[in-house]
Design an enzyme around this catalytic site. Structure first.
Site, PDB file in Angstrom:
ATOM      1  CB  SER A 142      -0.889   0.004   1.251  1.00  7.00           C
ATOM      2  OG  SER A 142      -1.550   1.237   1.421  1.00  7.00           O
ATOM      3  CE1 TYR A 155      -3.854  -2.046   5.454  1.00 10.34           C
ATOM      4  CE2 TYR A 155      -3.371   0.281   5.144  1.00 10.34           C
ATOM      5  CZ  TYR A 155      -3.703  -0.947   4.620  1.00 10.34           C
ATOM      6  OH  TYR A 155      -3.861  -1.110   3.257  1.00 10.34           O
TER       7      TYR A 155
END
Length: 277
Positions: A142, A155
């Protein structure tokens, strides 16, 4: 990379980026091993792609956040006599809010799925690829992996791990016939943010999963170690090279700070079959 008639394994294949990988690779003639928790969705997708493209498809319903799940998945592939040429580690999810207010159990599952499962899956399937000097691994990271994320601390850290891990293996295997690439999308129009529990975690214009996958497959074919779809996302990912860490934390923290009364810190939704933004 010639994938026609070869097997691709896609985790988190029931929707979003994972589903789009399945669709685009089936169109290229790849057989598919589809993995997620949602057996009904996987069976529906498999049936559609078999009829549309004449490929083979196997459905394996499994929660990869569970201890030992990757080993069981590898065992099932062996029983099915499915030799994986392309491994796509796509399954993952995020939490949002003040670290101490998010369920510790939930965050543990986040690390197990986003990190441990990626490591275990790669470790299990890579030796078979190396024995043939052929194959590839796409790990979905990501743009979150390029800097720390206040209010999404776990995350961001998991995606930083995936990015670093994949680049290291790209170098190790660059002359051994097996390709590695980290796919680092920004916000993508999937159900990801429904699982997070808030749109506050979304930054910038959302890309489509179709375009994200197209970019990933092109980048894999030219041998890149990582790819960031979208010019704005790429610029944002490189920004940390030109500002101090404190400035970066202030910028990202301001974007991701939970609004008063939003309740996003509770994050009690079901675990996702999706990949990160």
């Amino acid at each position: 990379m010639k994938i026609q008639g070869k097997w691709t394994l896609v985790t988190g294949a029931s929707s979003g980026i994972g589903e789009q990988f399945a669709r685009q690779l089936a169109k290229q003639g790849s057989h598919l091993a589809l993995v997620a928790r949602s057996k009904g969705k996987l069976e529906s997708l498999a049936s559609e792609l078999i009829k549309m493209y004449g490929i083979k498809a196997e459905v394996i319903a499994m929660d990869l956040a569970k201890e030992g799940a990757p080993s069981e998945l590898y065992r099932q592939c062996q029983l099915l006599k499915v030799e994986i040429e392309l491994l796509i580690n796509n399954a993952g999810f995020a939490t949002h809010g003040l670290f101490e207010q998010v369920s510790g159990e939930r965050q543990h599952e986040e690390v197990m799925l986003n990190v441990a499962a990626v490591v275990d899956m790669t470790h299990l399937f890579l030796p078979d690829m190396l024995s043939k000097s052929s194959g590839a691994v796409i790990n979905v990271a990501s743009t979150a992996g390029f800097q720390p994320l206040p209010y999404m601390a776990v995350y961001g850290a998991t995606k930083a791990f995936v990015l670093s891990f994949t680049q290291a293996l790209w170098w190790e295997n660059r002359n051994r016939g097996v390709k590695f690439i980290a796919l680092c999308p920004g916000s993508t129009d999937t159900s990801f943010f429904n699982v997070v529990g808030t749109e506050e975690a979304s930054v910038g214009k959302k890309d489509t999963p179709e375009r994200v996958v197209e970019v990933a497959l092109r980048a894999l074919n030219v041998g890149k170690a990582y790819v960031v779809p979208g010019v704005q996302n790429y610029i944002g990912a490189q920004l940390s090279r030109f500002i101090t860490r404190k400035q970066g934390l202030r910028l990202v923290g301001g974007m991701l700070r939970p609004r008063e009364g939003s309740g996003s810190h509770k994050n009690l939704g079901n675990q996702s079959d999706l990949a990160g933004q």
